[in-house]
Motif scaffolding. Structure first.
Motif, short mmCIF file in Angstrom:
data_model
loop_
_atom_site.label_atom_id
_atom_site.label_comp_id
_atom_site.label_asym_id
_atom_site.label_seq_id
_atom_site.Cartn_x
_atom_site.Cartn_y
_atom_site.Cartn_z
N GLY A 152 -23.63 -28.45 2.91
CA GLY A 152 -24.34 -28.36 1.64
C GLY A 152 -24.83 -26.95 1.32
O GLY A 152 -24.18 -25.96 1.64
N TRP A 153 -26.00 -26.87 0.69
CA TRP A 153 -26.53 -25.58 0.26
C TRP A 153 -26.84 -24.66 1.42
O TRP A 153 -26.61 -23.45 1.34
N ARG A 154 -27.38 -25.21 2.51
CA ARG A 154 -27.66 -24.37 3.67
C ARG A 154 -26.37 -23.81 4.24
O ARG A 154 -26.30 -22.63 4.63
N GLY A 155 -25.35 -24.63 4.32
CA GLY A 155 -24.06 -24.16 4.82
C GLY A 155 -23.46 -23.10 3.91
O GLY A 155 -22.85 -22.13 4.39
N LEU A 156 -23.63 -23.27 2.60
CA LEU A 156 -23.14 -22.28 1.63
C LEU A 156 -23.73 -20.91 1.92
O LEU A 156 -23.02 -19.90 2.00
N LEU A 157 -25.04 -20.87 2.12
CA LEU A 157 -25.72 -19.58 2.36
C LEU A 157 -25.38 -19.01 3.73
O LEU A 157 -25.10 -17.81 3.87
N VAL A 158 -25.40 -19.85 4.75
CA VAL A 158 -25.14 -19.37 6.11
C VAL A 158 -23.71 -18.85 6.23
O VAL A 158 -23.47 -17.76 6.79
N ALA A 159 -22.75 -19.60 5.72
CA ALA A 159 -21.35 -19.17 5.83
C ALA A 159 -21.10 -17.89 5.04
O ALA A 159 -20.44 -16.96 5.52
N GLY A 160 -21.64 -17.83 3.83
CA GLY A 160 -21.43 -16.65 3.00
C GLY A 160 -22.06 -15.41 3.60
O GLY A 160 -21.42 -14.35 3.71
N LEU A 161 -23.32 -15.52 3.99
CA LEU A 161 -24.01 -14.37 4.57
C LEU A 161 -23.39 -13.97 5.91
O LEU A 161 -23.27 -12.78 6.23
N GLY A 162 -23.01 -14.97 6.71
CA GLY A 162 -22.40 -14.67 8.00
C GLY A 162 -21.07 -13.94 7.85
O GLY A 162 -20.71 -13.11 8.69
N PHE A 163 -20.37 -14.23 6.78
CA PHE A 163 -19.08 -13.57 6.54
C PHE A 163 -19.26 -12.15 6.02
O PHE A 163 -18.50 -11.25 6.37
N VAL A 164 -20.27 -11.95 5.18
CA VAL A 164 -20.43 -10.68 4.48
C VAL A 164 -21.25 -9.66 5.28
O VAL A 164 -20.91 -8.47 5.31
N LEU A 165 -22.33 -10.10 5.93
CA LEU A 165 -23.29 -9.15 6.51
C LEU A 165 -22.72 -8.25 7.62
O LEU A 165 -23.03 -7.05 7.64
N PRO A 166 -21.91 -8.75 8.57
CA PRO A 166 -21.40 -7.83 9.59
C PRO A 166 -20.57 -6.69 9.00
O PRO A 166 -20.75 -5.52 9.39
N ALA A 167 -19.68 -7.00 8.06
CA ALA A 167 -18.87 -5.96 7.44
C ALA A 167 -19.73 -5.01 6.63
O ALA A 167 -19.50 -3.79 6.60
N THR A 168 -20.76 -5.56 5.97
CA THR A 168 -21.67 -4.71 5.20
C THR A 168 -22.40 -3.73 6.10
O THR A 168 -22.55 -2.55 5.77
N ALA A 169 -22.85 -4.21 7.25
CA ALA A 169 -23.57 -3.34 8.19
C ALA A 169 -22.69 -2.20 8.68
O ALA A 169 -23.12 -1.03 8.77
N LEU A 170 -21.42 -2.51 9.00
CA LEU A 170 -20.51 -1.47 9.46
C LEU A 170 -20.24 -0.45 8.36
O LEU A 170 -20.24 0.77 8.60
#
Length: 345
Positions: free
Chosen positions: A40-58
């Motif tokens: 649901g909504w929690r999964g939407l946020l966790v999956a999206g942020l988990g996918f984006v944040l590592p690449a963003t940090a690099l």
């Protein structure tokens, strides 16, 4: 999908089709869709942020190093060799996508027209949505191929010319620029280059061609979605606040579109009108990629060594399918070596 069995093959294909029918980075949207389906909504946020944040940090770290050391001879050498390789990578992407997207004579004609109009300065949004609507209308009316020319002229009238002269930088405007790009960009992540060049180099004058090529190189060499190029651009223009503004702006629409379109996935996949519109948008996206690749190529291929690097990279990509990340690394080393030899002699 196979290892964890979270989705059936049919569910995966449905979600894949949905990501192709909404703007934004397809890989990111696919991760968000899977998260929403699982939790649901929690999964939407966790999956999206988990996918984006590592690449963003690099990318953020690369941007910091670029701003701190970008003028050092060693850094200049690395980028000197990477830029020609990036042109070859974009050319390979164009070739592969074109073989899929240009599946009829009418779509090929639309692509040629879009390249011509894009090179003439027609606004990229007019090309994307105008071509999508044109193809949808033509297919819906089942007209002959010659009828395509009747709907292309209005695209030129809808175009907007680039604004001459640089405008003062504002973080709020930077956020809005990337929000707009994230909300309307269809197709491959490489289409982002056309939007960045039109907005930040042409209309606003905030970046040079060389800086844009550097941003593309960093976005390519780091893992994750190409859209993290926004983080690099934002940091170069506005520091940490700029990086946050640009990254938030370009990825926020993906979360909103997935949340809104999730329940509509089955109907979107079966819609002939949506499919026809997407075909037209994909062709226009390829045309924009071709135009910007030509424009950036003129800035990257500045002498015989860079032309040779681009040629060798193209051969390795097209003939031997060498991973582009290895080629980017090889280009960086070659550039560093060439610059060192040039200084020595």
């Amino acid at each position: 999908m196979r290892r964890r069995a979270w989705l059936t093959r049919e569910e995966f294909l449905d979600l894949l089709g949905a990501t192709n029918l909404i703007p934004g980075p397809n890989s990111t949207e696919m991760a968000i869709h899977v998260g929403r389906r699982r939790a649901g909504w929690r999964g939407l946020l966790v999956a999206g942020l988990g996918f984006v944040l590592p690449a963003t940090a690099l990318t953020w770290a690369f941007a910091w190093a670029y701003v701190q050391y970008g003028q050092m001879p060693q850094a200049a050498g690395l980028l000197y060799g990477v830029k020609p390789v990036i042109i070859a990578v974009v050319a390979q992407a164009l070739w592969g996508l074109g073989r899929t997207a240009l599946k009829s004579g009418a779509l090929i004609a639309a692509g040629v027209a879009c390249v011509t109009l894009g090179a003439a300065g027609v606004h990229e949004l007019a090309l994307l949505f105008g071509t999508g609507l044109a193809v949808a209308v033509l297919r819906g009316l089942a007209r002959q191929r010659a009828a395509l020319t009747a709907v292309l002229p209005p695209l030129s009238a809808a175009g907007l010319s680039a604004v001459a002269g640089a405008q003062p930088f504002q973080v709020s405007m930077l956020f809005l620029v990337f929000l707009k790009i994230g909300a309307v960009l269809f197709g491959s992540g490489y289409v982002l280059l056309a939007f960045l060049r039109a907005e930040l180099v042409g209309r606003l004058g905030w970046l040079t061609e060389a800086q844009l090529l550097d941003a593309v190189a960093v976005g390519q060499v780091t893992p994750g979605p190409v859209f993290t190029t926004a983080t690099f651009v934002g940091y170069v223009l506005g520091g940490n606040l700029g990086a946050v503004a640009a990254t938030t702006g370009i990825f926020l629409p993906a979360f909103l579109f997935v949340a809104a379109s999730g329940p509509l996935v089955p109907r979107l996949r079966r819609s002939p009108a949506a499919g026809a519109f997407l075909d037209g948008v994909n062709v226009a996206s390829l045309a924009l990629m071709a135009v910007v690749a030509w424009q950036l190529g003129r800035a990257a291929l500045v002498d015989v060594p860079t032309a040779l690097l681009a040629t060798v990279a193209a051969v390795l990509l097209f003939r031997y399918r060498v991973n582009s990340s290895w080629l980017v690394a090889g280009g960086a080393l070659a550039g560093l070596l060439l610059k060192t030899l040039a200084e020595a002699f």
